[in-house]
Design a protein around this motif. Structure first.
Motif, PDB file in Angstrom:
ATOM      1  N   GLU A   4      36.769  33.426  43.572  1.00  0.00           N
ATOM      2  CA  GLU A   4      37.971  34.090  43.475  1.00  0.00           C
ATOM      3  C   GLU A   4      38.953  33.514  44.206  1.00  0.00           C
ATOM      4  O   GLU A   4      38.593  33.059  45.342  1.00  0.00           O
ATOM      5  N   THR A  39      43.193  33.410  45.306  1.00  0.00           N
ATOM      6  CA  THR A  39      44.452  34.045  45.229  1.00  0.00           C
ATOM      7  C   THR A  39      45.843  33.263  45.131  1.00  0.00           C
ATOM      8  O   THR A  39      45.638  31.970  45.593  1.00  0.00           O
ATOM      9  N   SER A  71      44.795  38.088  42.626  1.00  0.00           N
ATOM     10  CA  SER A  71      43.710  37.201  42.511  1.00  0.00           C
ATOM     11  C   SER A  71      43.141  36.826  41.323  1.00  0.00           C
ATOM     12  O   SER A  71      43.541  37.541  40.331  1.00  0.00           O
ATOM     13  N   SER A  72      42.521  35.602  40.945  1.00  0.00           N
ATOM     14  CA  SER A  72      41.965  35.175  39.693  1.00  0.00           C
ATOM     15  C   SER A  72      40.647  34.458  39.953  1.00  0.00           C
ATOM     16  O   SER A  72      40.281  34.303  41.210  1.00  0.00           O
ATOM     17  N   LEU A  73      40.102  34.600  38.891  1.00  0.00           N
ATOM     18  CA  LEU A  73      38.716  33.671  39.030  1.00  0.00           C
ATOM     19  C   LEU A  73      38.889  32.461  38.352  1.00  0.00           C
ATOM     20  O   LEU A  73      39.585  32.072  37.379  1.00  0.00           O
ATOM     21  N   ALA A 118      31.828  34.807  43.531  1.00  0.00           N
ATOM     22  CA  ALA A 118      32.362  36.242  43.224  1.00  0.00           C
ATOM     23  C   ALA A 118      31.493  36.690  41.958  1.00  0.00           C
ATOM     24  O   ALA A 118      31.488  37.865  41.886  1.00  0.00           O
ATOM     25  N   LYS A 176      31.892  39.713  39.527  1.00  0.00           N
ATOM     26  CA  LYS A 176      33.146  39.560  39.108  1.00  0.00           C
ATOM     27  C   LYS A 176      33.032  38.238  38.023  1.00  0.00           C
ATOM     28  O   LYS A 176      32.881  37.255  38.261  1.00  0.00           O
TER      29      LYS A 176
END
Length: 93
Positions: free
Chosen positions: A20, A22, A29-31, A59, A86
């Motif tokens: 994850e 930022t 947030s993104s993956l 994540a 996630k």
């Protein structure tokens, strides 16, 4: 010496982890892809995904398989074996 058959499809079992991140001022947030591991069996890839997901810096993780056509070099869409933690939406692939 034995002849190899280059017309046989090859199955690849892959474990792919996500971290994850930022971004921007909003802190949204993104993956993103963390690590990728290739295995010879579905069980190995699935087990690695489960183990990787338990680590603090991971994540989520996917274990999936793809089929490669060695003549054309084309690879099939992934068939997911397990998705833990996630992970991106399926539409993102």
């Amino acid at each position: 010496m034995s002849d190899t058959d280059d017309t046989t499809s090859k199955v690849h079992y892959i474990c792919q982890t996500y971290v994850e991140t930022t971004t921007g001022r909003t802190g949204q947030s993104s993956l993103k892809i963390g690590k990728q591991f290739q295995y010879t069996t579905a069980e190995q890839a699935t087990g690695r995904a489960e183990r990787e997901c338990r680590s603090d810096d991971c994540a989520g993780a996917d274990a999936y398989m793809v089929i490669e056509d060695p003549q054309s070099g084309e690879v099939s869409e992934p068939t997911f074996l397990i998705r833990v933690g996630k992970v991106p939406e399926l539409d993102d692939f």
